[in-house]
Design an enzyme around this catalytic site. Structure first.
Site, PDB file in Angstrom:
ATOM      1  N   GLN A  76       0.858  -1.195   0.000  1.00 29.54           N
ATOM      2  CA  GLN A  76       0.000   0.000   0.000  1.00 29.54           C
ATOM      3  C   GLN A  76       0.887   1.236   0.000  1.00 29.54           C
ATOM      4  O   GLN A  76       2.080   1.133   0.249  1.00 29.54           O
ATOM      5  CB  GLN A  76      -0.919  -0.027   1.240  1.00 29.54           C
ATOM      6  CG  GLN A  76      -1.786  -1.271   1.331  1.00 29.54           C
ATOM      7  CD  GLN A  76      -2.584  -1.323   2.618  1.00 29.54           C
ATOM      8  OE1 GLN A  76      -3.738  -0.905   2.644  1.00 29.54           O
ATOM      9  NE2 GLN A  76      -2.002  -1.805   3.699  1.00 29.54           N
ATOM     10  N   ASP A 135      -1.474  -1.458  13.725  1.00 23.72           N
ATOM     11  CA  ASP A 135      -0.624  -0.610  14.576  1.00 23.72           C
ATOM     12  C   ASP A 135      -0.605  -1.109  16.020  1.00 23.72           C
ATOM     13  O   ASP A 135       0.206  -0.662  16.817  1.00 23.72           O
ATOM     14  CB  ASP A 135      -1.096   0.853  14.518  1.00 23.72           C
ATOM     15  CG  ASP A 135      -2.596   0.993  14.786  1.00 23.72           C
ATOM     16  OD1 ASP A 135      -3.265   1.695  14.011  1.00 23.72           O
ATOM     17  OD2 ASP A 135      -3.105   0.358  15.734  1.00 23.72           O
ATOM     18  N   ASP A 156      -6.100 -11.283   4.410  1.00 22.92           N
ATOM     19  CA  ASP A 156      -7.277 -10.436   4.169  1.00 22.92           C
ATOM     20  C   ASP A 156      -8.332 -10.780   5.222  1.00 22.92           C
ATOM     21  O   ASP A 156      -8.716 -11.947   5.376  1.00 22.92           O
ATOM     22  CB  ASP A 156      -7.812 -10.727   2.769  1.00 22.92           C
ATOM     23  CG  ASP A 156      -9.179 -10.095   2.543  1.00 22.92           C
ATOM     24  OD1 ASP A 156      -9.989 -10.673   1.802  1.00 22.92           O
ATOM     25  OD2 ASP A 156      -9.450  -9.024   3.149  1.00 22.92           O
ATOM     26  N   GLY A 157      -8.795  -9.771   5.937  1.00 21.60           N
ATOM     27  CA  GLY A 157      -9.750 -10.020   7.017  1.00 21.60           C
ATOM     28  C   GLY A 157     -11.036 -10.631   6.525  1.00 21.60           C
ATOM     29  O   GLY A 157     -11.647 -11.465   7.202  1.00 21.60           O
ATOM     30  N   ASP A 214     -11.119  -2.587  12.618  1.00 20.40           N
ATOM     31  CA  ASP A 214     -10.290  -1.374  12.597  1.00 20.40           C
ATOM     32  C   ASP A 214      -9.781  -1.168  11.171  1.00 20.40           C
ATOM     33  O   ASP A 214      -8.600  -1.338  10.857  1.00 20.40           O
ATOM     34  CB  ASP A 214      -9.124  -1.539  13.573  1.00 20.40           C
ATOM     35  CG  ASP A 214      -8.266  -0.280  13.618  1.00 20.40           C
ATOM     36  OD1 ASP A 214      -7.105  -0.380  14.093  1.00 20.40           O
ATOM     37  OD2 ASP A 214      -8.736   0.784  13.178  1.00 20.40           O
TER      38      ASP A 214
HETATM   39  N1  SAM Z   1      -7.721   4.026  12.611  1.00 16.42           N
HETATM   40  C1  SAM Z   1      -7.544   3.939  11.163  1.00 16.42           C
HETATM   41  C2  SAM Z   1      -8.743   4.531  10.457  1.00 16.42           C
HETATM   42  O1  SAM Z   1      -9.723   4.856  11.142  1.00 16.42           O
HETATM   43  O2  SAM Z   1      -8.658   4.694   9.233  1.00 16.42           O
HETATM   44  C3  SAM Z   1      -7.311   2.486  10.772  1.00 16.42           C
HETATM   45  C4  SAM Z   1      -5.945   2.076  11.188  1.00 16.42           C
HETATM   46  S1  SAM Z   1      -5.463   0.436  10.941  1.00 16.42           S
HETATM   47  C5  SAM Z   1      -3.767   0.746  10.787  1.00 16.42           C
HETATM   48  C6  SAM Z   1      -6.062   0.042   9.318  1.00 16.42           C
HETATM   49  C7  SAM Z   1      -5.408  -1.240   8.862  1.00 16.42           C
HETATM   50  O3  SAM Z   1      -6.302  -2.033   8.067  1.00 16.42           O
HETATM   51  C8  SAM Z   1      -4.168  -1.028   7.973  1.00 16.42           C
HETATM   52  O4  SAM Z   1      -3.047  -1.537   8.662  1.00 16.42           O
HETATM   53  C9  SAM Z   1      -4.457  -1.828   6.693  1.00 16.42           C
HETATM   54  O5  SAM Z   1      -3.298  -2.481   6.204  1.00 16.42           O
HETATM   55  C10 SAM Z   1      -5.486  -2.813   7.195  1.00 16.42           C
HETATM   56  N2  SAM Z   1      -6.340  -3.417   6.169  1.00 16.42           N
HETATM   57  C11 SAM Z   1      -6.827  -2.825   5.048  1.00 16.42           C
HETATM   58  N3  SAM Z   1      -7.601  -3.696   4.373  1.00 16.42           N
HETATM   59  C12 SAM Z   1      -7.596  -4.876   5.077  1.00 16.42           C
HETATM   60  C13 SAM Z   1      -8.209  -6.153   4.898  1.00 16.42           C
HETATM   61  N4  SAM Z   1      -8.987  -6.397   3.827  1.00 16.42           N
HETATM   62  N5  SAM Z   1      -7.995  -7.118   5.836  1.00 16.42           N
HETATM   63  C14 SAM Z   1      -7.205  -6.864   6.914  1.00 16.42           C
HETATM   64  N6  SAM Z   1      -6.594  -5.681   7.148  1.00 16.42           N
HETATM   65  C15 SAM Z   1      -6.796  -4.693   6.231  1.00 16.42           C
END
Ligand code: SAM
Length: 289
Positions: A35, A90, A142-143, A160
């Site tokens: 990303q 994080d 992937d979640g 999150d």
């Molecule tokens: N607090 C932030 C916000 O409100 O935008 C979110 C922070 S957290 C770091 C978001 C995380 O979701 C990122 O580390 C990203 O890599 C992850 N992410 C994005 N798509 C995802 C998916 N499909 N499955 C799992 N994690 C994912």
């Protein structure tokens, strides 16, 4: 005399052009990731992480978002043992959940291992040792795929996610929500990051309707995170069964005192008050705007 000022431009949405600028002191570092991931220092917010052009976390105000994403659901539930965090690389939400001594296990499913590695190295105070806690299992995947395939059941699922773009988009779709509901144990609760209703009213109304079709008893609560510009942030609280997801203040206060957790934003009073939506948000949530 300030050095050459570099600015990071975060554009929340293309049309209204709501743009915020953060001075990057000491340069902007791009991180190798699938990303668009960058880290920089800002005089007001401390160290900041930007992902695909949107602020994800800052050292100075992360406690607000992470406390509300964790404690509202855990204190509403009252007997959480198994937690799933989708995203959250994080480690901030994992840190807050681990403060509940009764929690036996957390599974954190993050799509980008570079985020976990970066945050462990650059933002150690955010995870505060969470990644070394034996109760935490980190899965890099992937979640949406994980939830669709898991046989595990969770008392609380915390999504999150970043904004609904790129790999995060799938985390705002009905199939993912249906799979999460199926993965909730009886009495379970799901929490979502539901964006900034003022900035994207049309999207928020549609998101609220999507959630309601899967979780008829869905509710929203609000938090104010300074680096998430554009007004209050909405969070979805989604009970597996249409029971009252928000206990009385006395119940919350008893649970909060028993947990013995010192917080800087969450309190039982804030918990209850966060569900009082101003009409401009409430009518979007109920489709009556
Ligand atoms: N607090 C932030 C916000 O409100 O935008 C979110 C922070 S957290 C770091 C978001 C995380 O979701 C990122 O580390 C990203 O890599 C992850 N992410 C994005 N798509 C995802 C998916 N499909 N499955 C799992 N994690 C994912």
């Amino acid at each position: 005399m300030r050095g050459k000022r570099e600015w990071v431009d975060e554009t929340i949405n293309e049309d209204a052009g709501f743009r915020t600028f953060y001075e990057a002191v000491g340069g902007i570092r791009m991180v190798d990731s699938t990303q668009d991931l960058a880290v920089f220092q800002n005089p007001t917010f401390g160290k900041m992480m930007i992902l695909d052009g949107a602020v994800q976390v800052t050292e100075r105000d992360e406690f607000i978002y992470h406390e509300m994403m964790a404690h509202v659901a855990l204190f509403a539930h009252g007997a959480v043992r198994r937690v799933l965090i989708v995203g959250g690389g994080d480690g901030g939400i994992a840190r807050e959940v681990l403060r509940h001594r009764a929690v036996a296990s957390i599974t954190l499913v993050e799509i980008d291992g570079a985020v976990v590695d970066l945050c462990r190295a650059e933002f150690p105070a955010i995870s505060a040792g969470a990644f070394d806690d034996p109760r935490l299992r980190v899965v890099i995947a992937d979640g949406a795929a994980f939830v669709a395939g898991t046989e595990d059941r969770f008392d609380v699922i915390i999504v999150d996610s970043p904004d609904p773009v790129g790999p995060g988009a799938v985390l705002f779709q009905p199939p993912f929500y249906r799979a999460c509901k199926a993965a909730l144990a009886p009495g379970g609760l799901m929490v979502t990051q539901s964006g900034m209703p003022f900035l994207t009213p049309g999207w928020f109304a549609s998101h609220a309707e999507t959630l309601r079709t899967v979780f008829p008893a869905r509710e929203f609560f609000l938090s104010t995170v300074p680096s998430y510009t554009g007004g209050p942030m909405a969070h979805g609280l989604l009970p597996a069964e249409p029971a009252a997801a928000t206990p009385a203040l006395e119940t919350l206060a008893t649970r909060y005192a028993a947990a013995g957790i010192a917080t800087r934003y969450y309190t039982p009073e804030i918990h209850r008050a966060a569900f009082a939506l101003p009409p401009y948000i409430g009518t979007l949530a109920t489709g009556t705007a």
